[in-house]
Scaffold this motif. Sequence first.
Motif, PDB file in Angstrom:
ATOM      1  N   ARG A 264       0.682  -1.419   0.114  1.00 21.71           N
ATOM      2  CA  ARG A 264      -0.170   0.056  -0.080  1.00 21.71           C
ATOM      3  C   ARG A 264       0.976   1.357   0.028  1.00 21.71           C
ATOM      4  O   ARG A 264       0.515   2.137  -0.765  1.00 21.71           O
TER       5      ARG A 264
ATOM      6  N   ILE B  16      -4.983  -4.157  -3.994  1.00 20.16           N
ATOM      7  CA  ILE B  16      -4.739  -2.977  -3.515  1.00 20.16           C
ATOM      8  C   ILE B  16      -6.448  -2.605  -3.218  1.00 20.16           C
ATOM      9  O   ILE B  16      -6.955  -2.588  -4.356  1.00 20.16           O
TER      10      ILE B  16
ATOM     11  N   ASP C 273      -6.821   3.187  -1.639  1.00 15.37           N
ATOM     12  CA  ASP C 273      -5.596   3.307  -1.798  1.00 15.37           C
ATOM     13  C   ASP C 273      -5.158   3.600  -3.054  1.00 15.37           C
ATOM     14  O   ASP C 273      -4.115   4.426  -3.510  1.00 15.37           O
TER      15      ASP C 273
END
Length: 343
Positions: free
Chosen positions: A158, A191, A195
């Motif tokens: 991240r 992800i 993010d």
Amino acid sequence: MAKRPGGKSILASFGSFTQAESNHPDAAASEGQKSPPPAQPLARVGAGVIGATQRSLSELREERDNLRALVEAGGSSELDPKLIDPSPFPDRLPDDNDADFDALKKIILEEGQKVPIQVRRHPVVEGRYQVVYGHRRWRAASDLGIKVKATVLALSDRELVVAQGIENAARQDLSWIERALFASRMEIAGIKARDIRAALSIDDPELARFRSVCRALPEDLIEAIGRAPRVGRPRWVSFATAIGEDGAALTRVRKTLSDDKVLGLPSDDRFKRALAAVKKPADRSRSDIEIKSPGGKVVGKATFSGRDVKFSVTAEQAPAFRAFVEEELPALLERFFAREGEG
């Protein structure tokens, strides 16, 4: 250190935010100062709004502290480029030419590497690293056979994509389709959407457009077209929509892009050819074909219009041509119906 658009570095932004906090009424109260009474009664603010504001401030403080810790934890090193791998989330498509890259190598060779790249320790392989940003400087050092200056950070996936996205946003040189492909690759890797939005500084509608385009267009097709820096969102969305509505369009585009002459064009021109291939050939209401002798002399024409098929030839050729057609027509019709599957 990378700067945000507008010229402020990350740490400078931290300072601005800290100063903003000190000017906040809460900060004044904590120092024993009394806030002056308001000149007029203030409108009541709902508890939900106050709660949302407090949460936003808390998130900003946490993000500031996390970024500061990451920056302060980084150490500058000189690494062997062979120990470094590219980012697991590619964000760039190949350039149309290597002129800019060759110029960068020349500068590094003559003047040295001025700005370190940023890497993280490989999450799986001991002793290796992955590029966060600075891929071109890393490639240049590798080609030149020299060590590369690097800031080494301990980043999660991240944190890596957010840092990578912030750096690219500061440069503002990723094309629209590169940003869309970057978002798609992050999403495939698991992800979270929040993010991805943070990494690319985008909102939900833009992320939705990225998704729709990358779902309609196979990745290898996007790579074959390339960066297309002058092609923005509207044309990519239109292109993807057209392919989604016509099952045969994708085949036509692939055929167009397989031509060596098309592949040799700049990526913006490759996109134009691909977009033209999506459009169905217009049905011509009338077409004419010249009838030529083996020597290339035009002796007549064939006209196709609706249900009509007409031949016209010069007066000199007319008698012989009419006799030829009458003689060959039965065999020609037999071949036609055989191909159409009619007995």
